[in-house]
Design an enzyme around this catalytic site. Structure first.
Site, short mmCIF file in Angstrom:
data_model
loop_
_atom_site.label_atom_id
_atom_site.label_comp_id
_atom_site.label_asym_id
_atom_site.label_seq_id
_atom_site.Cartn_x
_atom_site.Cartn_y
_atom_site.Cartn_z
N ASP A 82 11.60 -13.63 6.98
CA ASP A 82 10.40 -12.90 6.57
C ASP A 82 9.84 -12.22 7.81
O ASP A 82 9.58 -12.89 8.81
CB ASP A 82 9.38 -13.92 6.03
CG ASP A 82 8.60 -13.39 4.85
OD1 ASP A 82 8.05 -12.30 4.98
OD2 ASP A 82 8.54 -14.09 3.82
N ASP A 104 6.92 -8.28 4.81
CA ASP A 104 5.68 -8.66 4.16
C ASP A 104 4.70 -7.49 4.11
O ASP A 104 4.54 -6.76 5.09
CB ASP A 104 5.06 -9.81 4.98
CG ASP A 104 3.84 -10.41 4.32
OD1 ASP A 104 4.01 -11.10 3.30
OD2 ASP A 104 2.71 -10.20 4.83
N GLU A 145 8.26 -5.97 0.56
CA GLU A 145 7.31 -6.53 -0.41
C GLU A 145 6.27 -5.46 -0.71
O GLU A 145 5.46 -5.10 0.16
CB GLU A 145 6.60 -7.77 0.14
CG GLU A 145 5.71 -8.40 -0.93
CD GLU A 145 4.44 -9.08 -0.45
OE1 GLU A 145 3.93 -9.95 -1.17
OE2 GLU A 145 3.94 -8.72 0.64
N HIS A 196 6.40 -17.11 -4.25
CA HIS A 196 5.43 -18.08 -3.78
C HIS A 196 3.98 -17.61 -3.95
O HIS A 196 3.07 -18.29 -3.49
CB HIS A 196 5.70 -18.38 -2.30
CG HIS A 196 5.52 -17.16 -1.45
ND1 HIS A 196 6.36 -16.07 -1.52
CD2 HIS A 196 4.57 -16.83 -0.54
CE1 HIS A 196 5.95 -15.14 -0.69
NE2 HIS A 196 4.86 -15.57 -0.08
N ASP A 197 3.79 -16.44 -4.54
CA ASP A 197 2.44 -15.92 -4.74
C ASP A 197 2.03 -15.88 -6.21
O ASP A 197 0.88 -15.55 -6.51
CB ASP A 197 2.34 -14.49 -4.17
CG ASP A 197 2.47 -14.44 -2.66
OD1 ASP A 197 2.02 -15.40 -1.99
OD2 ASP A 197 3.02 -13.46 -2.14
C1 NOJ Z 1 2.21 -11.54 1.11
C2 NOJ Z 1 2.75 -12.93 1.15
O1 NOJ Z 1 3.75 -13.06 0.17
C3 NOJ Z 1 1.58 -13.86 0.94
O2 NOJ Z 1 2.00 -15.18 0.73
C4 NOJ Z 1 0.67 -13.74 2.13
O3 NOJ Z 1 -0.47 -14.52 1.93
C5 NOJ Z 1 0.25 -12.29 2.35
N1 NOJ Z 1 1.32 -11.36 2.23
C6 NOJ Z 1 -0.33 -12.12 3.72
O4 NOJ Z 1 0.71 -12.17 4.67
#
Ligand code: NOJ
Length: 538
Positions: free
Chosen positions: A101, A203, A266, A327-328
């Protein structure tokens, strides 16, 4: 393009590991790199091709690793550089790729770059971050909001200026308009690629560039209470700015200094904006993650439309991809139910494009209810009570029925799901009818059928809960019929000459069955069939 190329990241399956929750090896209740090495045989057995690790770098862990204090070292919680080298080596020995990542948008406020930047207005690193004078009333320079609640500006009394943070105040944004910052991040990329990693998931990449005039974001007229506070404004001047593509192609160039690596973005944007991230001449990310299924209405007609829209929006040569969980976002099996999680597995493994599988979704892990005193997620802490908490989808991998589900021999950092004694890898391995085995069969099947990895996608007309499409390459023709509802469906093909054989059925009890001009599906059933023709209007 069908059959055009066989890059590993096109034909392979990516498996996302949230390292804190996969396997603990040092008895502290938090997963680590040695734990992942220990579980590699599982991933090999499952049949995935690449692992993407959420951040494992030095971090105060305010946002669990998405706040980085050293881009080129491993946090002691996860191990050390030697452990990472061992993981790379072990993965490669088994033909598994390793994706890290990359978090270029922001650092931790504990990163030496930021600590230096904070010291004075004239520090050489001052302009590495985004500093502004207060508004005339002493308040923040403008109305920009943080993704995680509140103003996106944090006051620094020492230098009497505010710094900008898209996420937490502990995550100051780097200034991507500064070429020195770009170069520093390029060196980070080179550092890991030289070490042998196969690429990056990048990210928050659509946030990299902010308006250089710092104009207020417009008010969102559709905002209503109960949604995220940040949605009060339209992020016109803080996200998806035209110059972001130049920043991305700069990173891509560095990637391309090394053979066979991948950079994935992302990006949460509507499809028509999302596809711009391939770059005008495909010089952007190899693919922007397509999150459309994470929020899609789980209903055949909506999904058919969404797939068509995505396929139509892709630029020439732009490679598609699909995601069911990360994971979000809330766990798939909770979103759509256990029965449809099986159908979703078939969809993910048969759509055109790279599938990304989130750890535990292959055993149908559910969203775990987190008591308020157990909340760890800073997003939930900042914006409580509206159901955005991410802890519930980050709970320990359920390996077996022992303490902490075999994840750790200590208490785990997040609670283990209540159902872990019955719903775990160990139990599902022994049950050929389990979701785990369906994934294994699908993955194996996908690997053996080039029509699924590289073939064309043909939507076929269907009604009600039926999703019907064909995948085809050269002599191989596969028809996919998915019943998105609980009621049986009789499918009759408009093309009466269509015939074939069931190759894989979601309940594992119809393989080999003849198909002639039609087929009956049970509720929540999916079938993959080899047929003599597809593509004719149904
Ligand atoms: C996206 C990530 O997937 C998330 O988990 C994170 O909190 C935010 N970006 C900030 O880096």
């Amino acid at each position: 393009m069908a059959g055009e190329s066989t890059n590993w990241w096109k034909t392979g399956i990516i498996y996302q590991i949230y390292p804190r929750s996969f396997q603990d090896s040092n008895h502290d209740g938090v997963g680590d790199l040695r734990g992942i090495i220990h579980r590699l045989p599982y991933l090999i057995e499952l049949g995935v091709d690449a692992i993407w690790l959420s951040p494992i770098f030095t971090s105060p862990m305010v946002d669990f690793g998405y706040d980085i204090a050293d881009y080129t070292d491993v946090d002691p919680l996860f191990g050390n550089l030697a452990d990472l080298d061992s993981l790379i080596e072990a993965a490669h020995r088994h033909q598994l790729k390793l994706i890290l990542d990359l978090v270029p948008n922001h650092t931790s406020d504990q990163h030496p770059w930021f600590i230096e930047s904070k010291t004075s207005r004239i520090n050489p690193k001052r302009d590495w971050f985004i500093w502004r004078d207060p508004a005339p009333d002493g308040g923040p320079p403008n109305n920009w909001l943080s993704e995680f609640g509140g103003s996106a500006w944090e006051f620094d009394p020492n230098t009497n200026q505010y710094y900008y943070h898209t996420f937490l105040s502990a995550q100051p944004d780097l200034n991507w308009r500064n070429p020195t910052v770009r170069n520093a991040m390029h060196d980070v990329i080179r550092f890991w690629l030289r070490r042998g990693v196969d690429g990056f998931r990048v990210d928050a990449v659509w946030y990299l560039i902010k308006d250089d005039q710092f104009r207020d974001n417009p008010i969102n007229p559709d905002f209503h209470r109960g949604t995220l506070p940040r949605d009060a404004l339209i992020p016109l001047y803080t996200a998806d700015l035209p110059e972001v593509h130049d920043a991305i192609s700069g990173m891509r160039k560095v990637l391309d200094e090394f053979p066979d690596r991948v950079i994935l973005g992302e990006i949460y944007l509507p499809i028509e904006r999302l596809v711009a991230y391939y770059g005008r001449n495909l010089e952007g990310v190899h693919f922007p993650y397509n999150f459309a299924l994470l929020t899609a209405k789980w209903e055949a007609r909506s999904l058919a439309q969404l797939i068509d829209k995505y396929e139509a929006a892709l630029p020439l040569g732009g490679w598609p991809n699909w995601v069911l969980g990360n994971h979000d976002r809330p766990r798939l099996a909770t979103r759509i139910g256990a029965d449809q999680a099986r159908v979703a597995a078939m969809l993910l493994m048969t759509l055109r494009g790279t599938p990304t599988l989130y750890y535990g979704d292959e055993i149908g892990m559910r969203q775990v209810d987190i008591l308020s005193e157990q909340v760890r997620d800073p997003f939930e802490k900042n914006v409580p009570g509206i159901g955005i908490g991410r802890d519930g989808c980050r709970t320990p991998m359920q390996w077996d029925a022992t303490r902490s589900a075999g994840f750790s021999d200590a208490d785990s950092w997040l609670p283990v799901a209540d159902d872990f004694r019955t719903d775990n890898v160990d139990c599902f391995r022994k049950n050929k009818g389990s979701l785990y085995w369906l994934y294994r069969r699908l993955i194996d099947f996908r690997r053996k059928h080039i029509a699924l990895t590289e073939g064309s996608y043909t939507p076929l007309k269907a009604r009600g809960d039926l999703l019907l499409f064909g995948r085809e390459l050269r002599e191989e023709r596969i028809l996919i019929a998915l019943n998105l509802g609980p009621e049986p469906i009789a499918v009759s093909f408009a093309d009466e000459l269509l015939c074939g054989q069931v190759l894989l059925s979601s309940f594992a009890d119809r393989d080999g069955e003849e198909v002639r001009a039609g087929i009956d599906l049970r509720g929540n059933e999916g079938l993959l069939m080899t047929v003599n023709r597809v593509g004719l209007d149904n």
